[in-house]
Design a protein around this motif. Structure first.
Motif, PDB file in Angstrom:
ATOM      1  N   THR A  27       4.585  -0.392  -2.189  1.00  0.00           N
ATOM      2  CA  THR A  27       4.787  -1.839  -2.242  1.00  0.00           C
ATOM      3  C   THR A  27       3.465  -2.578  -2.052  1.00  0.00           C
ATOM      4  OG1 THR A  27       7.014  -1.570  -1.377  1.00  0.00           O
ATOM      5  CG2 THR A  27       6.061  -3.759  -1.220  1.00  0.00           C
ATOM      6  N   ALA A  28       2.672  -2.112  -1.095  1.00  0.00           N
ATOM      7  CA  ALA A  28       1.374  -2.749  -0.850  1.00  0.00           C
ATOM      8  C   ALA A  28       0.441  -2.607  -2.051  1.00  0.00           C
ATOM      9  CB  ALA A  28       0.726  -2.137   0.393  1.00  0.00           C
ATOM     10  N   MET A  29       0.599  -1.542  -2.820  1.00  0.00           N
ATOM     11  CA  MET A  29      -0.233  -1.357  -4.002  1.00  0.00           C
ATOM     12  C   MET A  29       0.226  -2.252  -5.151  1.00  0.00           C
ATOM     13  SD  MET A  29      -0.558   2.770  -3.865  1.00  0.00           S
ATOM     14  CE  MET A  29      -1.333   2.929  -5.449  1.00  0.00           C
ATOM     15  N   VAL A  30       1.525  -2.489  -5.246  1.00  0.00           N
ATOM     16  CA  VAL A  30       2.080  -3.213  -6.385  1.00  0.00           C
ATOM     17  C   VAL A  30       2.021  -4.728  -6.206  1.00  0.00           C
ATOM     18  CG1 VAL A  30       4.243  -3.641  -7.610  1.00  0.00           C
ATOM     19  CG2 VAL A  30       3.546  -1.320  -7.113  1.00  0.00           C
ATOM     20  N   LEU A  31       2.160  -5.221  -5.001  1.00  0.00           N
ATOM     21  CA  LEU A  31       2.239  -6.664  -4.781  1.00  0.00           C
ATOM     22  C   LEU A  31       1.030  -7.451  -5.303  1.00  0.00           C
ATOM     23  CD1 LEU A  31       4.034  -7.066  -1.355  1.00  0.00           C
ATOM     24  CD2 LEU A  31       4.885  -7.624  -3.631  1.00  0.00           C
ATOM     25  N   PRO A  32      -0.200  -7.005  -5.096  1.00  0.00           N
ATOM     26  CA  PRO A  32      -1.323  -7.780  -5.667  1.00  0.00           C
ATOM     27  C   PRO A  32      -1.274  -7.861  -7.196  1.00  0.00           C
ATOM     28  CG  PRO A  32      -2.121  -6.265  -4.002  1.00  0.00           C
ATOM     29  CD  PRO A  32      -0.688  -5.923  -4.232  1.00  0.00           C
ATOM     30  N   LEU A  33      -0.907  -6.772  -7.843  1.00  0.00           N
ATOM     31  CA  LEU A  33      -0.791  -6.792  -9.302  1.00  0.00           C
ATOM     32  C   LEU A  33       0.347  -7.703  -9.738  1.00  0.00           C
ATOM     33  CD1 LEU A  33      -1.594  -5.789 -12.087  1.00  0.00           C
ATOM     34  CD2 LEU A  33      -0.036  -3.859 -11.743  1.00  0.00           C
ATOM     35  N   ALA A  34       1.462  -7.649  -9.039  1.00  0.00           N
ATOM     36  CA  ALA A  34       2.588  -8.517  -9.382  1.00  0.00           C
ATOM     37  C   ALA A  34       2.213  -9.986  -9.222  1.00  0.00           C
ATOM     38  CB  ALA A  34       3.786  -8.170  -8.503  1.00  0.00           C
ATOM     39  N   ALA A  35       1.507 -10.316  -8.162  1.00  0.00           N
ATOM     40  CA  ALA A  35       1.087 -11.699  -7.953  1.00  0.00           C
ATOM     41  C   ALA A  35       0.133 -12.147  -9.061  1.00  0.00           C
ATOM     42  CB  ALA A  35       0.421 -11.837  -6.591  1.00  0.00           C
ATOM     43  N   LEU A  36      -0.773 -11.276  -9.456  1.00  0.00           N
ATOM     44  CA  LEU A  36      -1.698 -11.602 -10.543  1.00  0.00           C
ATOM     45  C   LEU A  36      -0.947 -11.844 -11.848  1.00  0.00           C
ATOM     46  CD1 LEU A  36      -4.622 -11.807 -11.633  1.00  0.00           C
ATOM     47  CD2 LEU A  36      -4.460  -9.360 -12.115  1.00  0.00           C
ATOM     48  N   LEU A  37       0.025 -10.999 -12.150  1.00  0.00           N
ATOM     49  CA  LEU A  37       0.793 -11.169 -13.374  1.00  0.00           C
ATOM     50  C   LEU A  37       1.614 -12.454 -13.368  1.00  0.00           C
ATOM     51  CD1 LEU A  37       1.962  -7.514 -14.020  1.00  0.00           C
ATOM     52  CD2 LEU A  37       0.218  -8.806 -15.253  1.00  0.00           C
ATOM     53  N   VAL A  38       2.135 -12.828 -12.214  1.00  0.00           N
ATOM     54  CA  VAL A  38       2.892 -14.081 -12.113  1.00  0.00           C
ATOM     55  C   VAL A  38       1.984 -15.263 -12.411  1.00  0.00           C
ATOM     56  CG1 VAL A  38       4.028 -15.619 -10.457  1.00  0.00           C
ATOM     57  CG2 VAL A  38       4.699 -13.231 -10.581  1.00  0.00           C
ATOM     58  N   VAL A  39       0.770 -15.237 -11.894  1.00  0.00           N
ATOM     59  CA  VAL A  39      -0.168 -16.333 -12.131  1.00  0.00           C
ATOM     60  C   VAL A  39      -0.607 -16.366 -13.595  1.00  0.00           C
ATOM     61  CG1 VAL A  39      -2.497 -17.154 -11.594  1.00  0.00           C
ATOM     62  CG2 VAL A  39      -0.980 -16.416  -9.755  1.00  0.00           C
ATOM     63  N   VAL A  40      -0.922 -15.209 -14.157  1.00  0.00           N
ATOM     64  CA  VAL A  40      -1.448 -15.148 -15.525  1.00  0.00           C
ATOM     65  C   VAL A  40      -0.390 -15.525 -16.552  1.00  0.00           C
ATOM     66  CG1 VAL A  40      -2.323 -13.561 -17.287  1.00  0.00           C
ATOM     67  CG2 VAL A  40      -3.262 -13.492 -14.982  1.00  0.00           C
ATOM     68  N   PHE A  41       0.846 -15.089 -16.353  1.00  0.00           N
ATOM     69  CA  PHE A  41       1.874 -15.264 -17.379  1.00  0.00           C
ATOM     70  C   PHE A  41       2.833 -16.408 -17.104  1.00  0.00           C
ATOM     71  CE2 PHE A  41       0.616 -10.851 -18.168  1.00  0.00           C
ATOM     72  CZ  PHE A  41       0.274 -10.981 -19.502  1.00  0.00           C
ATOM     73  N   GLY A  42       2.452 -17.382 -16.332  1.00  0.00           N
ATOM     74  CA  GLY A  42       3.229 -18.600 -16.256  1.00  0.00           C
ATOM     75  C   GLY A  42       4.062 -18.809 -15.006  1.00  0.00           C
ATOM     76  N   TRP A  44       6.709 -18.407 -11.720  1.00  0.00           N
ATOM     77  CA  TRP A  44       8.098 -18.047 -11.456  1.00  0.00           C
ATOM     78  C   TRP A  44       9.051 -18.557 -12.524  1.00  0.00           C
ATOM     79  CZ3 TRP A  44       8.667 -14.225  -8.418  1.00  0.00           C
ATOM     80  CH2 TRP A  44       7.785 -14.037  -7.359  1.00  0.00           C
ATOM     81  N   ASP A  45       8.713 -19.649 -13.183  1.00  0.00           N
ATOM     82  CA  ASP A  45       9.601 -20.180 -14.228  1.00  0.00           C
ATOM     83  C   ASP A  45       9.814 -19.155 -15.334  1.00  0.00           C
ATOM     84  OD1 ASP A  45       9.830 -22.556 -12.889  1.00  0.00           O
ATOM     85  OD2 ASP A  45       8.195 -23.525 -13.999  1.00  0.00           O
ATOM     86  N   ALA A  46       8.748 -18.484 -15.728  1.00  0.00           N
ATOM     87  CA  ALA A  46       8.871 -17.469 -16.777  1.00  0.00           C
ATOM     88  C   ALA A  46       9.709 -16.288 -16.301  1.00  0.00           C
ATOM     89  CB  ALA A  46       7.495 -16.989 -17.208  1.00  0.00           C
ATOM     90  N   VAL A  47       9.536 -15.902 -15.053  1.00  0.00           N
ATOM     91  CA  VAL A  47      10.312 -14.789 -14.500  1.00  0.00           C
ATOM     92  C   VAL A  47      11.799 -15.142 -14.461  1.00  0.00           C
ATOM     93  CG1 VAL A  47      10.706 -13.365 -12.446  1.00  0.00           C
ATOM     94  CG2 VAL A  47       8.370 -13.923 -13.151  1.00  0.00           C
ATOM     95  N   VAL A  48      12.116 -16.346 -14.016  1.00  0.00           N
ATOM     96  CA  VAL A  48      13.510 -16.780 -13.946  1.00  0.00           C
ATOM     97  C   VAL A  48      14.109 -16.876 -15.345  1.00  0.00           C
ATOM     98  CG1 VAL A  48      15.000 -18.723 -13.328  1.00  0.00           C
ATOM     99  CG2 VAL A  48      13.230 -17.957 -11.749  1.00  0.00           C
ATOM    100  N   THR A  49      13.355 -17.391 -16.289  1.00  0.00           N
ATOM    101  CA  THR A  49      13.843 -17.514 -17.664  1.00  0.00           C
ATOM    102  C   THR A  49      14.141 -16.139 -18.252  1.00  0.00           C
ATOM    103  OG1 THR A  49      12.555 -19.529 -17.969  1.00  0.00           O
ATOM    104  CG2 THR A  49      13.295 -18.386 -19.955  1.00  0.00           C
ATOM    105  N   GLN A  50      13.247 -15.203 -18.056  1.00  0.00           N
ATOM    106  CA  GLN A  50      13.460 -13.852 -18.598  1.00  0.00           C
ATOM    107  C   GLN A  50      14.643 -13.173 -17.926  1.00  0.00           C
ATOM    108  OE1 GLN A  50      12.031 -12.372 -21.204  1.00  0.00           O
ATOM    109  NE2 GLN A  50      10.928 -14.266 -21.553  1.00  0.00           N
ATOM    110  N   ALA A  51      14.749 -13.298 -16.617  1.00  0.00           N
ATOM    111  CA  ALA A  51      15.874 -12.692 -15.899  1.00  0.00           C
ATOM    112  C   ALA A  51      17.194 -13.290 -16.357  1.00  0.00           C
ATOM    113  CB  ALA A  51      15.687 -12.863 -14.394  1.00  0.00           C
TER     114      ALA A  51
END
Length: 60
Positions: A27-42, A44-51
């Motif tokens: 989890t500690a390894m994945v969270l920084p990458l996940a945060a970066l992807l959230v910032v780069v790809f738009g 939480w709105d994009a995540v909610v829309t896709q879900a």
């Protein structure tokens, strides 16, 4: 033969050759990458829309 040599090399560092790690370490390894992807790809709105789209496709 190469597999045996790599196991010996990893054993010297105390690393488990099976490839498993504690869930908190993963989890500690994945969270920084996940945060970066959230910032780069738009954000939480994009995540909610896709879900939501996936939920509609699955009929939920």
């Amino acid at each position: 033969m190469a597999d045996t040599a790599s196991r010996k090399a990893y054993a010297g560092f105390g690393v488990r050759p099976s490839g498993t790690r504690h869930p908190l370490v993963a989890t500690a390894m994945v969270l920084p990458l996940a945060a970066l992807l959230v910032v780069v790809f738009g954000g939480w709105d994009a995540v909610v829309t896709q879900a939501s789209s996936v939920g509609v496709m699955l009929g939920r």
